[in-house]
Design an enzyme around this catalytic site. Sequence first.
Site, PDB file in Angstrom:
ATOM      1  N   HIS A   1     -37.054 -83.159 -29.768  1.00  0.00           N
ATOM      2  CA  HIS A   1     -37.082 -82.521 -31.100  1.00  0.00           C
ATOM      3  C   HIS A   1     -36.880 -81.003 -30.973  1.00  0.00           C
ATOM      4  O   HIS A   1     -36.193 -80.391 -31.788  1.00  0.00           O
ATOM      5  CB  HIS A   1     -38.427 -82.757 -31.789  1.00  0.00           C
ATOM      6  CG  HIS A   1     -38.537 -84.053 -32.528  1.00  0.00           C
ATOM      7  ND1 HIS A   1     -37.741 -84.380 -33.601  1.00  0.00           N
ATOM      8  CD2 HIS A   1     -39.383 -85.104 -32.364  1.00  0.00           C
ATOM      9  CE1 HIS A   1     -38.087 -85.574 -34.068  1.00  0.00           C
ATOM     10  NE2 HIS A   1     -39.076 -86.042 -33.337  1.00  0.00           N
TER      11      HIS A   1
ATOM     12  N   CYS B   1     -40.587 -92.583 -35.050  1.00  0.00           N
ATOM     13  CA  CYS B   1     -40.649 -91.135 -35.304  1.00  0.00           C
ATOM     14  C   CYS B   1     -41.005 -90.918 -36.777  1.00  0.00           C
ATOM     15  O   CYS B   1     -40.431 -91.578 -37.651  1.00  0.00           O
ATOM     16  CB  CYS B   1     -39.283 -90.530 -35.005  1.00  0.00           C
ATOM     17  SG  CYS B   1     -39.176 -88.763 -35.324  1.00  0.00           S
TER      18      CYS B   1
ATOM     19  N   HIS C   1     -39.921 -87.487 -25.969  1.00  0.00           N
ATOM     20  CA  HIS C   1     -39.496 -87.647 -27.369  1.00  0.00           C
ATOM     21  C   HIS C   1     -39.676 -86.323 -28.128  1.00  0.00           C
ATOM     22  O   HIS C   1     -38.780 -85.881 -28.855  1.00  0.00           O
ATOM     23  CB  HIS C   1     -40.322 -88.771 -28.014  1.00  0.00           C
ATOM     24  CG  HIS C   1     -40.064 -88.986 -29.465  1.00  0.00           C
ATOM     25  ND1 HIS C   1     -39.432 -90.108 -29.959  1.00  0.00           N
ATOM     26  CD2 HIS C   1     -40.360 -88.232 -30.563  1.00  0.00           C
ATOM     27  CE1 HIS C   1     -39.335 -90.018 -31.274  1.00  0.00           C
ATOM     28  NE2 HIS C   1     -39.910 -88.894 -31.670  1.00  0.00           N
ATOM     29  N   GLU C   2     -40.834 -85.691 -27.943  1.00  0.00           N
ATOM     30  CA  GLU C   2     -41.126 -84.454 -28.699  1.00  0.00           C
ATOM     31  C   GLU C   2     -40.315 -83.269 -28.185  1.00  0.00           C
ATOM     32  O   GLU C   2     -39.880 -82.424 -28.988  1.00  0.00           O
ATOM     33  CB  GLU C   2     -42.634 -84.142 -28.648  1.00  0.00           C
ATOM     34  CG  GLU C   2     -43.538 -85.215 -29.244  1.00  0.00           C
ATOM     35  CD  GLU C   2     -43.191 -85.627 -30.673  1.00  0.00           C
ATOM     36  OE1 GLU C   2     -42.581 -84.836 -31.401  1.00  0.00           O
ATOM     37  OE2 GLU C   2     -43.515 -86.777 -31.045  1.00  0.00           O
TER      38      GLU C   2
HETATM   39  C1  Y12 Z   1     -43.791 -93.155 -28.042  1.00  0.00           C
HETATM   40  C2  Y12 Z   1     -42.644 -93.000 -28.727  1.00  0.00           C
HETATM   41  C3  Y12 Z   1     -42.507 -91.995 -29.647  1.00  0.00           C
HETATM   42  C4  Y12 Z   1     -43.510 -91.113 -29.852  1.00  0.00           C
HETATM   43  C5  Y12 Z   1     -43.317 -90.004 -30.813  1.00  0.00           C
HETATM   44  C6  Y12 Z   1     -44.345 -89.958 -31.885  1.00  0.00           C
HETATM   45  N1  Y12 Z   1     -44.043 -90.892 -32.912  1.00  0.00           N
HETATM   46  C7  Y12 Z   1     -44.921 -91.183 -33.895  1.00  0.00           C
HETATM   47  O1  Y12 Z   1     -46.011 -90.669 -33.892  1.00  0.00           O
HETATM   48  C8  Y12 Z   1     -44.453 -92.098 -34.949  1.00  0.00           C
HETATM   49  C9  Y12 Z   1     -45.274 -92.515 -35.901  1.00  0.00           C
HETATM   50  C10 Y12 Z   1     -44.877 -93.289 -37.070  1.00  0.00           C
HETATM   51  C11 Y12 Z   1     -45.840 -93.596 -38.020  1.00  0.00           C
HETATM   52  C12 Y12 Z   1     -45.498 -94.243 -39.195  1.00  0.00           C
HETATM   53  O2  Y12 Z   1     -46.425 -94.502 -40.175  1.00  0.00           O
HETATM   54  C13 Y12 Z   1     -47.223 -95.610 -40.140  1.00  0.00           C
HETATM   55  O3  Y12 Z   1     -47.121 -96.420 -39.267  1.00  0.00           O
HETATM   56  C14 Y12 Z   1     -48.214 -95.720 -41.224  1.00  0.00           C
HETATM   57  C15 Y12 Z   1     -44.193 -94.560 -39.453  1.00  0.00           C
HETATM   58  O4  Y12 Z   1     -43.950 -95.099 -40.714  1.00  0.00           O
HETATM   59  C16 Y12 Z   1     -43.145 -96.120 -40.961  1.00  0.00           C
HETATM   60  O5  Y12 Z   1     -42.598 -96.710 -40.073  1.00  0.00           O
HETATM   61  C17 Y12 Z   1     -42.975 -96.488 -42.374  1.00  0.00           C
HETATM   62  C18 Y12 Z   1     -43.222 -94.278 -38.506  1.00  0.00           C
HETATM   63  C19 Y12 Z   1     -43.560 -93.622 -37.312  1.00  0.00           C
HETATM   64  C20 Y12 Z   1     -44.656 -91.261 -29.163  1.00  0.00           C
HETATM   65  C21 Y12 Z   1     -44.797 -92.276 -28.254  1.00  0.00           C
HETATM   66 CO    CO Z   2     -40.077 -87.832 -33.514  1.00  0.00          CO
END
Ligand code: Y12
Ligand code: CO
Length: 171
Positions: A141, A95, A137-138
Amino acid sequence: MTLPIITYPNKQLKVRSSEVIQFDGLLHQFLDDMFDTMMSSNGIGLAAIQVANPIRVLILCIPDEEGNQGKENLLEIINPSIHNPKGNTLYQEGCLSVPGFYEDVERYESLTLHYQNRHGEPCTLEATELLAIAIQHEIDHLDGKLFIEKLTYNRRKKFEKEYKKAQKEKK
Ligand code: Y12
Ligand code: CO
């Protein structure tokens, strides 16, 4: 324009978001800003409360088989509700509001989603796999819940320890 993302343990993330009733230019600008914010942070999903706006809006952009995240795959989901949830599946979730932490979470495997688009038109979609997981997940939130609240007691304790340590190291 990108917006600042609020992170755990900010209490705003616990707020239940309100229904959207006006589908106007302000909402459209906000949706565009959410997209810029999500893309610049390498996310695949973002809820409005993560950028401190407590309205029932979320966006998702699931990469295709080649890993491309084009705007043609963008889903703008407003006032969603889940119907006909079926099955269970485990997926390692992350997340943008809980950076650096990933854990297995159990979710429904498939579902039907009712929602409105940016023009207020009613829409329905059938979701499976990563899309179904990301929707759940969203929507959590929008109800003030984070995926870490679904962890077992021991995993939650491990998270609190690791996350606090990582926060300290950042300073
Ligand atoms: C499956 C499970 C959860 C979701 C919700 C959406 N989650 C995300 O989009 C998370 C993104 C994410 C990105 C990060 O940054 C990088 O990877 C560059 C991050 O950063 C670190 O971990 C430092 C953490 C989360 C959708 C589908
Ligand atoms: Co989230």
